[in-house]
Structure formats: C-alpha cells, structure tokens
Design an enzyme around this catalytic site. Structure first.
Site, PDB file in Angstrom:
ATOM      1  N   HIS A 135      21.806  74.295  59.848  1.00 54.82           N
ATOM      2  CA  HIS A 135      22.989  74.510  60.679  1.00 54.82           C
ATOM      3  C   HIS A 135      23.137  75.960  61.153  1.00 54.82           C
ATOM      4  O   HIS A 135      23.913  76.238  62.053  1.00 54.82           O
ATOM      5  CB  HIS A 135      24.262  74.051  59.949  1.00 54.82           C
ATOM      6  CG  HIS A 135      24.742  74.935  58.845  1.00 54.82           C
ATOM      7  ND1 HIS A 135      24.572  74.629  57.516  1.00 54.82           N
ATOM      8  CD2 HIS A 135      25.428  76.106  58.862  1.00 54.82           C
ATOM      9  CE1 HIS A 135      25.130  75.566  56.774  1.00 54.82           C
ATOM     10  NE2 HIS A 135      25.656  76.479  57.571  1.00 54.82           N
ATOM     11  N   ASP A 165      19.555  69.794  55.481  1.00 49.70           N
ATOM     12  CA  ASP A 165      20.146  71.023  56.006  1.00 49.70           C
ATOM     13  C   ASP A 165      19.232  72.218  55.750  1.00 49.70           C
ATOM     14  O   ASP A 165      19.681  73.294  55.347  1.00 49.70           O
ATOM     15  CB  ASP A 165      21.536  71.267  55.412  1.00 49.70           C
ATOM     16  CG  ASP A 165      22.327  72.308  56.208  1.00 49.70           C
ATOM     17  OD1 ASP A 165      21.932  72.588  57.356  1.00 49.70           O
ATOM     18  OD2 ASP A 165      23.306  72.856  55.680  1.00 49.70           O
ATOM     19  N   SER A 271      25.636  81.192  54.339  1.00 51.05           N
ATOM     20  CA  SER A 271      24.769  80.025  54.507  1.00 51.05           C
ATOM     21  C   SER A 271      23.316  80.444  54.709  1.00 51.05           C
ATOM     22  O   SER A 271      23.007  81.286  55.557  1.00 51.05           O
ATOM     23  CB  SER A 271      25.224  79.208  55.714  1.00 51.05           C
ATOM     24  OG  SER A 271      26.441  78.554  55.457  1.00 51.05           O
TER      25      SER A 271
END
Length: 329
Positions: A135, A165, A271
């Site tokens: 992402h 992911d 992230s």
C-alpha cells in the site's frame, strides 16, 4: 552488507579473519617439521579426521559470511535464532539495536496520480532490494528513496503481492548498502522486547520500542489500488481488526493476514519499516496501526495508542521468490 574481494599480494598471505577475536594466521607458510627419528607421521583415518577438524574450526562461525564474500553474491542476509546483530552484551539495548539496524531502514516517497504516499522500507540486499508494504507503493508513478545517511535514489517496483500487503522495490545505481538480517518470526513470543524503526510523518529514522502484545492477529486490509494511502501529509492506512474498521473504509476488495501485534509506537509513515527483536534481527514489517477517527479534529487523540501490527518476517521470506520474479497480484 558490503561486498568485497580479497587480494593476495604474497603466495601465502591470508585475508583478515572473519571474526576479529580469532588470532591472525601467519604471513608465511610455516615450515614442516620432520617427524622425530623412529616415529612415523600418522596416516589414514586419524590424520584425515585431524585435518577435517582443523578445517571445520576455521570455517565454523563465519560460514555464511565467507561463502557470500567468495561468491560475490547479492544475497539476503538471514539469521537464525542464534544469530546476533548487536553484541551479546548489548542484547536488548535499544540504542545498540538502533545503531546497528537504522542504516538498513529507508524512507519511501511515492508520487501518485492524485497525491503522494510516504512510508518506510527495509534493505534486504547490498545492491538495493527493499521490502515494503504494497500500500506504500501501489499505483506509484515514481518512487524516491532516502537512506539513513541522507542519500537519495530512484526506485522501481519489482513485484507486488496485495494479498500479503508486500512489495519489493529496487534502487537504481545502489551498491554497498547495509542489508538487515532477517530473523525467524516463528520463535517470537508474547512479551518479547521489540524495536520499530521507520519514517512516521516523514521523520526519517524514528526509533520506538515496546513488546510483542499478541500473535496471529487477523488483520484485514484493502487490496484496491490507491485506497486510503497517505496523501501529501502521511494519511492513514485503513484496516479491519476485531470486526471493526479503522482509519477509513477498506472497500469491498480486501485480504486478511496473520499479524504480530505490538505496543511499540507506530504512526502514519511507519508502514513498511522494520520490527526488530532484541538481537537486532527483523521479525516483522510494520503495516497497520490504530488511530482515532477524531484524530484530525482533536490534538488530544493524535499519535499512537500502542496498537500496531506487523507482517511476520517468515511471510516475507516465503513470498520473496515470487516478488523477485515480478509478481503483480
């Protein structure tokens, strides 16, 4: 990890020992002493076993390093449960872990059609392969990466796996980078100390610490391109946990993975960064964090509340071959 080749200036000179605590070998070939009169030099199995023992002692402890250096391969640095990246005496020392692993964590800035995405990544080879979250780079028109020493690179996406992911990107023109040691997430236990390194809100090289709060948490994230990524200011990645949605609507296209839960402070921009154990090995890739829905309107709700999730590193290792092959799922 820096690759190098030894040079041999003398017929019997030796490269520096892999482990500095070993005594250096002689700079010349030692003279062979004749056997005492009346005694024969042992031959056969006894002599062979002695030779094998000497070779094993010389190779033991530095096998992976030596083979990689000799082969000149740009391989992933992996470490088992006995591998320590930080000195044994410094095990669990946050400052020592940060000093050892920070050079292996980068800031990623992706330019998208409708904004930008900021995240982190983990260097896994000295030639510039970096693991991050899908992402962070999904739908990117261009990607720029900044290393801990301030150098900037452009990067291309090699492969993606939205079901986990995960994404693999490669820096252009990079060499001699320090690769992180990938640990074994199957040995992680609740209560283990961990350190998180990333670039929350673009603050490169931010270090936080905590513990593993739980194992095998079902985290559901969007697989739709560009859904909920950071836009020109960090943003928040939407995910579902415990039947509730956090940080926005995940949409109809989702995937669920088993995650490590940690109370190490994570914020938008973490992230794709590293979750590291007490020995300095990467055990997870930080991927999702809780943030109050009222955060934007109330400063009292801003920041991490100690509810973050990381993709186990064993999932990364099992997916790496497909990512390198250019998967686009």
């Amino acid at each position: 990890m820096t690759e190098s080749q030894g040079t041999y200036e003398q017929p019997y000179s030796h490269p520096a020992p892999v482990n500095p605590e070993w005594p250096p070998p002689p700079s010349h070939q030692p003279a062979v002493q004749p056997a005492p009169h009346g005694k024969k030099r042992p031959r056969g199995p006894v002599a062979l076993l002695a030779a094998v023992a000497i070779v094993a002692a010389a190779v033991g402890g530095g096998t992976a390093y030596a083979f990689q250096e000799l082969a000149g391969k740009d391989t992933v640095a992996t470490g088992g449960s006995g591998t320590t990246v930080v000195p044994t005496a410094k095990r669990g020392d946050v400052a020592a872990i940060a000093a050892a692993v920070s050079p292996s964590v980068v800031e990623i800035n992706a330019t998208l059609a409708n904004g930008s995405s900021t995240g982190s990544g983990v260097i896994i080879t000295s030639g510039g392969e970096i693991v991050t979250n899908n992402h962070v780079v999904s739908g990117a028109d261009s990607i720029k990466v900044r290393t801990s020493d301030g150098k900037s690179y452009t990067a291309d996406v090699v492969g993606t796996d939205s079901s986990k992911d995960l994404a693999l990107i490669k820096l252009a023109g990079a060499s001699g980078l320090k690769a992180a040691a990938l640990g074994d997430s199957s040995g992680v236990q609740v209560g283990d100390s961990v350190v998180a390194i990333g670039s929350p809100e673009g603050l490169t090289g931010t270090v936080t610490s905590g513990i593993v709060s739980a194992l095998d948490r079902d985290v559901t994230v969007s697989t739709g391109e560009n859904r909920g990524q950071g836009r020109s200011g960090g943003g928040q990645w939407p995910f579902q946990f415990g039947g509730r949605e956090f940080n926005g609507d995940t949409g109809s296209s989702t995937t669920t993975y088993k995650a490590l839960q940690t109370d190490a402070s994570l914020n938008p921009g973490n992230s794709g960064g590293a979750l590291i154990d007490a020995a300095g090995r990467v055990v997870g890739i930080n991927s999702a964090m809780y943030s109050s829905s009222s955060q934007a309107s109330s400063s009292s709700d801003a920041g991490s509340i100690g509810l973050g999730f990381a993709i186990p590193v064993n999932t990364v290792k099992s997916d790496l071959a497909a990512l390198r092959a250019g998967s686009d799922s």
